[in-house]
Design a protein around this motif. Sequence first.
Motif, PDB file in Angstrom:
ATOM      1  N   ARG A 146       0.829  -1.213   0.000  1.00  0.00           N
ATOM      2  CA  ARG A 146       0.000   0.000   0.000  1.00  0.00           C
ATOM      3  C   ARG A 146       0.862   1.261   0.000  1.00  0.00           C
TER       4      ARG A 146
ATOM      5  N   ILE B 172       0.302   0.719 -11.201  1.00  0.00           N
ATOM      6  CA  ILE B 172      -0.810   0.799 -10.245  1.00  0.00           C
ATOM      7  C   ILE B 172      -1.698  -0.439 -10.361  1.00  0.00           C
ATOM      8  N   SER B 173      -1.966  -0.823 -11.602  1.00  0.00           N
ATOM      9  CA  SER B 173      -2.827  -1.974 -11.852  1.00  0.00           C
ATOM     10  C   SER B 173      -2.192  -3.253 -11.282  1.00  0.00           C
ATOM     11  N   GLU B 176      -2.422  -3.208  -7.475  1.00  0.00           N
ATOM     12  CA  GLU B 176      -3.786  -3.571  -7.057  1.00  0.00           C
ATOM     13  C   GLU B 176      -3.994  -5.090  -7.128  1.00  0.00           C
ATOM     14  N   THR B 177      -3.433  -5.703  -8.179  1.00  0.00           N
ATOM     15  CA  THR B 177      -3.544  -7.153  -8.337  1.00  0.00           C
ATOM     16  C   THR B 177      -2.832  -7.873  -7.185  1.00  0.00           C
ATOM     17  N   LEU B 179      -2.152  -6.633  -4.215  1.00  0.00           N
ATOM     18  CA  LEU B 179      -2.899  -6.378  -2.981  1.00  0.00           C
ATOM     19  C   LEU B 179      -4.079  -7.339  -2.871  1.00  0.00           C
ATOM     20  N   SER B 180      -4.733  -7.550  -3.994  1.00  0.00           N
ATOM     21  CA  SER B 180      -5.883  -8.442  -4.017  1.00  0.00           C
ATOM     22  C   SER B 180      -5.461  -9.867  -3.638  1.00  0.00           C
TER      23      SER B 180
END
Lengths: 148, 191
Positions: A146, B172-173, B176-177, B179-180
């Motif tokens: 994050r 960023i994409s 996000e992946t 993090l998911s």
Amino acid sequence: MSSTSRKHLPKRGADRKPARVRPYSLTGGRTRFGHVLLVETFVGATAAATAGGGTAALDAADERRELTSGSLASIMPEMRAIVELCRRMRTVAEIAALLKMPLGVVRVLLSDLADQGKIRVYGTGTGHGTGRPDRALLERVLSGLRRL
Amino acid sequence: MQPWQADRTRAPIATKIVVAGGFGVGKTTLVSSVSEITPLQTEALMTEASEETDDLTGTPDKRTTTVAMDFGRITLDDDLVLYLFGTPGQQRFWFMWDDIVRGAIGAVVMADTRRLKDCFPALDYFESCGLPYVVAVNHFDGSELYEPEDVREALTIPAHIPVMIMDARRRISVIETLLSLVGHALDETPE
């Protein structure tokens, strides 16, 4: 656009029987003296291995661009080249890539070097019992991602 | 150079995520988008057992094959380093990915809707070994855009497993992946 107008996607498993899956087994990765050498396992040269000599080689190696240091293996024996690389913390995969040697070979050589006390093998973030990272580590990875 | 590289008195915590999928699906692109180093390549010997001969009652035909793996690195904290390993898997084989899968947080299974079948072996494999995974549909410019639910249905992915449409070229994409996946792995890990 509605989903019916889209091209038909192939369906997984439509053309075969339910899979008979061979149970996954944990093998390998452990050396004769119990060092666990996963691809992400960190290793470092011990003080004894790097004491005296080798400084010139170290400087040369440091100056050389890391991606081209496959040449390191051609100017010195493999074991020596690994110890030189391990003057910095390295992972098993990194050593294999930099010396352009197969992972399996590097693992055997590292195992020998560890048995000889020339390198130290460090633990990974893998939980001891489960073989999986624990919740605390996953939380740390989440916060780290994050912050990127 | 990261500070932890020079300190041989202690090692950072190393952890890893597997990136799997068919040839040309964008595994190396994904790794490159977030890696702090130019991705490195290494070769590993792997055991393959063809699906047709995989019989639990007997010894299946096994062969070894050399496969190339790309990997990248992200330093997440002073003492925490995440590795991303891109593994091949386009063949219709069960790969014994022991080296790479053991101890991993989980896997990102990349899919291309123009060649969806290429990701079937990877899905089968991670389901069989119980490694947490998410499905990342790498959307290529000019290809038809599907809804995640269409892909989920085609791949028969259970509802609790994330399926997302992403772009492996965009940092960023990719984050996000990841993090998911890590969030999903956390859900799957007992308290």
